[in-house]
Design a protein around this motif. Structure first.
Motif, PDB file in Angstrom:
ATOM      1  N   PHE A  47       4.352 -27.868 -15.698  1.00 29.22           N
ATOM      2  CA  PHE A  47       5.731 -27.704 -15.246  1.00 29.22           C
ATOM      3  C   PHE A  47       5.812 -28.162 -13.798  1.00 29.22           C
ATOM      4  O   PHE A  47       5.005 -27.756 -12.959  1.00 29.22           O
ATOM      5  N   SER A  48       6.790 -29.018 -13.511  1.00 23.53           N
ATOM      6  CA  SER A  48       6.935 -29.570 -12.167  1.00 23.53           C
ATOM      7  C   SER A  48       8.214 -29.056 -11.519  1.00 23.53           C
ATOM      8  O   SER A  48       9.293 -29.101 -12.131  1.00 23.53           O
ATOM      9  N   LEU A  49       8.091 -28.578 -10.294  1.00 24.19           N
ATOM     10  CA  LEU A  49       9.254 -28.115  -9.524  1.00 24.19           C
ATOM     11  C   LEU A  49       9.095 -28.619  -8.087  1.00 24.19           C
ATOM     12  O   LEU A  49       8.294 -28.086  -7.323  1.00 24.19           O
ATOM     13  N   PRO A  50       9.828 -29.662  -7.718  1.00 24.03           N
ATOM     14  CA  PRO A  50       9.682 -30.214  -6.363  1.00 24.03           C
ATOM     15  C   PRO A  50      10.062 -29.190  -5.291  1.00 24.03           C
ATOM     16  O   PRO A  50      11.062 -28.483  -5.416  1.00 24.03           O
ATOM     17  N   ILE A  51       9.254 -29.133  -4.246  1.00 26.91           N
ATOM     18  CA  ILE A  51       9.535 -28.295  -3.076  1.00 26.91           C
ATOM     19  C   ILE A  51       9.747 -29.235  -1.898  1.00 26.91           C
ATOM     20  O   ILE A  51       8.835 -29.966  -1.497  1.00 26.91           O
ATOM     21  N   ASP A 101       1.810 -22.509 -15.860  1.00 30.15           N
ATOM     22  CA  ASP A 101       2.136 -23.894 -16.193  1.00 30.15           C
ATOM     23  C   ASP A 101       2.368 -24.720 -14.930  1.00 30.15           C
ATOM     24  O   ASP A 101       2.000 -25.905 -14.870  1.00 30.15           O
ATOM     25  N   PHE A 102       2.970 -24.112 -13.927  1.00 25.43           N
ATOM     26  CA  PHE A 102       3.196 -24.787 -12.649  1.00 25.43           C
ATOM     27  C   PHE A 102       1.862 -25.100 -11.970  1.00 25.43           C
ATOM     28  O   PHE A 102       1.626 -26.215 -11.505  1.00 25.43           O
ATOM     29  N   ARG A 103       0.977 -24.144 -11.963  1.00 28.58           N
ATOM     30  CA  ARG A 103      -0.353 -24.342 -11.373  1.00 28.58           C
ATOM     31  C   ARG A 103      -1.116 -25.450 -12.087  1.00 28.58           C
ATOM     32  O   ARG A 103      -1.792 -26.271 -11.451  1.00 28.58           O
ATOM     33  N   ASP A 104      -0.996 -25.497 -13.409  1.00 29.20           N
ATOM     34  CA  ASP A 104      -1.788 -26.427 -14.210  1.00 29.20           C
ATOM     35  C   ASP A 104      -1.120 -27.780 -14.417  1.00 29.20           C
ATOM     36  O   ASP A 104      -1.646 -28.634 -15.133  1.00 29.20           O
ATOM     37  N   GLY A 145      -5.568 -19.335  -8.059  1.00 28.54           N
ATOM     38  CA  GLY A 145      -5.504 -20.737  -7.677  1.00 28.54           C
ATOM     39  C   GLY A 145      -4.129 -21.259  -7.359  1.00 28.54           C
ATOM     40  O   GLY A 145      -3.979 -22.423  -6.976  1.00 28.54           O
ATOM     41  N   LEU A 146      -3.098 -20.432  -7.498  1.00 30.51           N
ATOM     42  CA  LEU A 146      -1.732 -20.867  -7.197  1.00 30.51           C
ATOM     43  C   LEU A 146      -1.373 -20.485  -5.772  1.00 30.51           C
ATOM     44  O   LEU A 146      -1.502 -19.324  -5.385  1.00 30.51           O
ATOM     45  N   ASP A 147      -0.925 -21.462  -4.988  1.00 28.58           N
ATOM     46  CA  ASP A 147      -0.521 -21.220  -3.611  1.00 28.58           C
ATOM     47  C   ASP A 147       0.673 -20.263  -3.599  1.00 28.58           C
ATOM     48  O   ASP A 147       1.694 -20.534  -4.228  1.00 28.58           O
ATOM     49  N   PRO A 148       0.579 -19.130  -2.886  1.00 27.92           N
ATOM     50  CA  PRO A 148       1.686 -18.164  -2.904  1.00 27.92           C
ATOM     51  C   PRO A 148       2.984 -18.714  -2.328  1.00 27.92           C
ATOM     52  O   PRO A 148       4.066 -18.308  -2.754  1.00 27.92           O
ATOM     53  N   ALA A 149       2.899 -19.630  -1.370  1.00 31.51           N
ATOM     54  CA  ALA A 149       4.125 -20.209  -0.820  1.00 31.51           C
ATOM     55  C   ALA A 149       4.840 -21.060  -1.866  1.00 31.51           C
ATOM     56  O   ALA A 149       6.063 -20.996  -2.024  1.00 31.51           O
ATOM     57  N   ASP A 150       4.077 -21.854  -2.606  1.00 30.42           N
ATOM     58  CA  ASP A 150       4.676 -22.633  -3.685  1.00 30.42           C
ATOM     59  C   ASP A 150       5.221 -21.718  -4.777  1.00 30.42           C
ATOM     60  O   ASP A 150       6.297 -21.956  -5.331  1.00 30.42           O
ATOM     61  N   ALA A 151       4.486 -20.663  -5.078  1.00 31.64           N
ATOM     62  CA  ALA A 151       4.892 -19.739  -6.138  1.00 31.64           C
ATOM     63  C   ALA A 151       6.237 -19.093  -5.834  1.00 31.64           C
ATOM     64  O   ALA A 151       7.011 -18.798  -6.754  1.00 31.64           O
ATOM     65  N   ALA A 152       6.542 -18.884  -4.572  1.00 30.92           N
ATOM     66  CA  ALA A 152       7.795 -18.230  -4.197  1.00 30.92           C
ATOM     67  C   ALA A 152       9.018 -19.035  -4.599  1.00 30.92           C
ATOM     68  O   ALA A 152      10.128 -18.503  -4.660  1.00 30.92           O
ATOM     69  N   ALA A 153       8.851 -20.310  -4.890  1.00 27.22           N
ATOM     70  CA  ALA A 153       9.976 -21.141  -5.323  1.00 27.22           C
ATOM     71  C   ALA A 153      10.373 -20.864  -6.766  1.00 27.22           C
ATOM     72  O   ALA A 153      11.450 -21.282  -7.206  1.00 27.22           O
TER      73      ALA A 153
END
Length: 322
Positions: free
Chosen positions: A289-293, A283-286, A130-138
């Motif tokens: 944890f927040s990380l702005p892209i 944690d990012f997916r759920d 469920g985690l977008d791979p493009a977002d995960a790359a950050a």
């Protein structure tokens, strides 16, 4: 349990070329070249070949390219930059038992501004469902650096008070999450103009680190996780109680640590860790944890991405292969 595929994906041609960003000399963003005939990386027995879906840009990338880090991180040209990759396993080394072709993965690696990346299987995390791979790359470089600063260098424990400077940056946010997970009381250190934005962070309070009087109001604290360094370091070290810890992810003036012999001082260099990376990715997916892209850009626009990052501004920049 059946035997995992070990051979190169039959769809790939041996000795075929890939596209990658390379540079042949130090310089500005203009030295980054989008080469389309780069030899594919060789697969070691303990490694995976990953068909990259995305990578991301970190400050180290443009600083190394500029030549500012050449004394500590010399580069052999031509050089493919990058440390983050998300993608799909396309080949498995002969000694690898834990992955198979087609697995979606995430890793901190090297030479990741490329369509294909080889890295040790032990350092690779599975991509959470469920985690977008493009977002995960950050994630890889910044979350591993932030976590290791808190847990490996500062050894933060429940109930301690920790100041995290550069708290709105990517590594700062990761350090805050790691410190909160450890049960610490976290104070966000930001510039005065950022105090309003810092109010949205999951911290006990915030302080303007460009205001000496405000810094002094903190009193003695257990630890400082410093992403700013430079001339700010002495005033931050002065806050740490005897026996406390000061860890930094930037640079501090020569001789600074020696002025504070009662404080443990260490510098963090993020290293791969599959378990930590997977935990942060979940944690990012759920939403824990927040990380702005701030932007997604195609790989061939890496030069523009470097220029944007060097100019400042919030959020990570992701480079996509498609």
């Amino acid at each position: 349990m059946g035997e995992y595929p070990r051979a190169t994906d039959p769809a790939r041609k041996e000795d075929s070329a890939m596209k990658a960003i390379r540079y042949y000399e130090y310089g500005g963003p203009e030295v980054l070249r989008y080469d389309q005939d780069v030899s594919e990386p060789a697969l070691a027995r303990d490694a995976l070949l990953i068909e990259a879906e995305a990578t991301s840009v970190n400050p180290h990338d443009w600083k190394a390219r500029s030549g500012a880090l050449r004394a500590h991180f010399p580069i052999e040209f031509p050089h493919i930059p990058g440390f983050d990759v998300s993608g799909i396993v396309r080949a498995v080394g002969k000694d690898v038992q834990s992955f198979r072709i087609g697995d979606r993965v995430l890793a901190m690696a090297k030479a990741t501004y490329a369509e294909l990346v080889v890295t040790a299987a032990a350092t690779v995390a599975r991509l959470p469902e469920g985690l977008d791979p493009a977002d995960a790359a950050a994630l890889p470089t910044v979350v591993l650096t932030g976590d290791q600063l808190i847990n490996s260098e500062l050894k933060v424990t429940a109930g301690q008070t920790v100041l995290v400077t550069g708290a709105l940056g990517s590594v700062g946010r990761a350090a805050i999450h790691a410190a909160n997970t450890a049960g610490a009381r976290v104070i966000a250190g930001v510039r005065g103009r950022q105090l309003g934005e810092a109010a949205a962070l999951q911290v006990a309070g915030s302080v303007a680190i460009d205001d000496a009087d405000e810094i002094a109001t903190l009193g003695k604290i257990d630890a400082v996780a410093d992403m700013i360094g430079r001339d700010l370091a002495p005033s931050l070290l002065a806050l740490v109680r005897p026996g406390g810890h000061y860890g930094y992810a930037s640079r501090i003036p020569d001789g600074t640590a020696e002025r504070f012999p009662d404080v443990s001082v260490s510098r963090v260099f993020g290293t791969p860790n599959a378990d930590t990376l997977y935990r942060f990715a979940e944690d990012f997916r759920d939403g824990r944890f927040s990380l702005p892209i701030s932007a997604r850009m195609p790989l061939h626009d890496a030069g523009e991405a470097h220029a944007r990052l060097a100019a400042g501004g919030g959020g990570k920049i992701v480079l996509t292969m498609r």
